[in-house]
Design an enzyme around this catalytic site. Structure first.
Site, mmCIF file in Angstrom:
data_model
loop_
_atom_site.group_PDB
_atom_site.id
_atom_site.type_symbol
_atom_site.label_atom_id
_atom_site.label_comp_id
_atom_site.label_asym_id
_atom_site.label_seq_id
_atom_site.Cartn_x
_atom_site.Cartn_y
_atom_site.Cartn_z
ATOM 1 N N HIS A 128 38.241 31.606 113.292
ATOM 2 C CA HIS A 128 39.599 32.582 113.937
ATOM 3 C C HIS A 128 40.552 32.836 113.098
ATOM 4 C CE1 HIS A 128 42.563 32.875 117.485
ATOM 5 N NE2 HIS A 128 43.212 32.740 116.507
ATOM 6 N N GLU A 129 40.879 32.147 112.114
ATOM 7 C CA GLU A 129 41.716 32.346 111.095
ATOM 8 C C GLU A 129 41.458 33.382 110.238
ATOM 9 O OE1 GLU A 129 44.919 31.305 110.994
ATOM 10 O OE2 GLU A 129 44.415 30.002 112.815
ATOM 11 N N HIS A 132 41.692 36.887 112.005
ATOM 12 C CA HIS A 132 42.947 37.508 111.662
ATOM 13 C C HIS A 132 43.009 38.540 110.411
ATOM 14 C CE1 HIS A 132 45.177 35.981 115.327
ATOM 15 N NE2 HIS A 132 45.050 34.671 115.045
ATOM 16 N N GLU A 193 45.307 37.207 119.562
ATOM 17 C CA GLU A 193 44.651 36.148 119.662
ATOM 18 C C GLU A 193 43.296 36.408 120.334
ATOM 19 O OE1 GLU A 193 46.196 34.337 117.702
ATOM 20 O OE2 GLU A 193 45.722 32.387 118.888
HETATM 21 ZN ZN LIG Z 1 45.199 33.092 116.254
#
Ligand SMILES: [Zn+2]
Length: 265
Positions: A128-129, A132, A193
């Site tokens: 997830h990071e 981004h 997100e």
């Molecule tokens: Zn996030």
């Protein structure tokens, strides 16, 4: 009043007008006033600084775990971070947090390792990071802030990251959710997100980690909320919609997961 030569004003204008890119994953148009090169050099410089300021963990089990998961995710991300100088560092702190910076630098806090009980869950967070970063969300947010503040692209003034004034560098750090260094961190938007959740699941599944761990991890994370939510939750807000979205996304990546898992057995 500060005056800029006409050429500079024109250069800024051109960059504003041409400063839109399309997110390859979602087709969404993004305002980009920070070049990938600038972003990467800011990421690398910031990571060096963070390593000097934070306590690096010497726990061999924790380090082996983060490196093991990180290397597999690195393979899965491949060229989505061009010229990455991958590095996975464990910070010794009860803070429940993790982050990734442009240039392929990833930090995980021991507090988060406790909550992410399995490698599958850890892979979800790291994926997830990193998503981004590959989606350039920090650069996009910084660009939006520049636009609001009327700051032109750094490149227009021929500036390099090391010359960038610390306030602007802090802006990009805050935009990647690193608040402890600069005193504030910006929460990611719902759009960022959900984009990072989807791409992050693909990275994790492509590394042979179970995409269904996304919903289980974020459900646990959401339960940590309240008066003083963990750092990760304050920059990555979670709610029932997000968990439902993760549950709906997971089946899409099951085949990739099964196929990739076989490679690591
Ligand atoms: Zn996030």
């Amino acid at each position: 009043m500060q005056c800029f030569p006409l050429a500079h004003i024109l250069a800024v204008l051109v960059l504003f007008l041409s400063g839109c890119v399309t997110n390859p994953e979602t087709g969404r148009s993004q305002l980009m006033l920070v070049s990938p090169g600038e972003e990467a050099s800011m990421g690398l410089a910031s990571f060096t600084q963070i390593k000097q300021q934070e306590k690096i963990s010497t726990d061999t089990v924790a380090n082996a775990r983060v490196t093991r998961v990180g290397k597999r995710i690195q393979q899965s991300v491949g060229r989505e971070i061009p010229n990455a100088q991958w590095e996975f560092v464990v910070f010794d702190s009860p803070t429940v947090n993790a982050f990734a910076l442009p240039g392929g630098k990833v930090g995980v806090y021991t507090g988060l390792l406790k909550l992410a009980a399995t490698d599958d869950e850890l892979a979800i967070v790291m994926g997830h990071e990193i998503a981004h970063v590959t989606s350039r969300h920090g650069a996009e947010r910084t660009s939006q802030n520049y636009a609001i503040a009327g700051i032109g692209a750094l490149a227009a003034f021929g500036m390099e990251a090391k010359q960038v004034d610390p306030a602007k560098r802090n802006m990009i750090l805050a935009a990647y959710g690193i608040g402890s260094q600069v005193g504030f961190a910006l929460p990611y938007s719902r759009l960022h997100e959900s984009e990072a959740d989807s791409i992050g699941l693909r990275f994790a599944a492509g590394a042979g980690y179970d995409p269904r761990a996304g919903a289980t991890f974020w459900r646990k994370m959401a339960a940590q909320g309240g008066q003083k939510p963990p750092a990760l939750l304050s920059t990555h807000p979670s709610d029932a919609d997000r968990i439902r979205n993760l549950e709906q996304l997971a089946p899409r990546y099951m085949a990739l997961y099964e196929q990739s898992k076989a490679r690591y057995q």
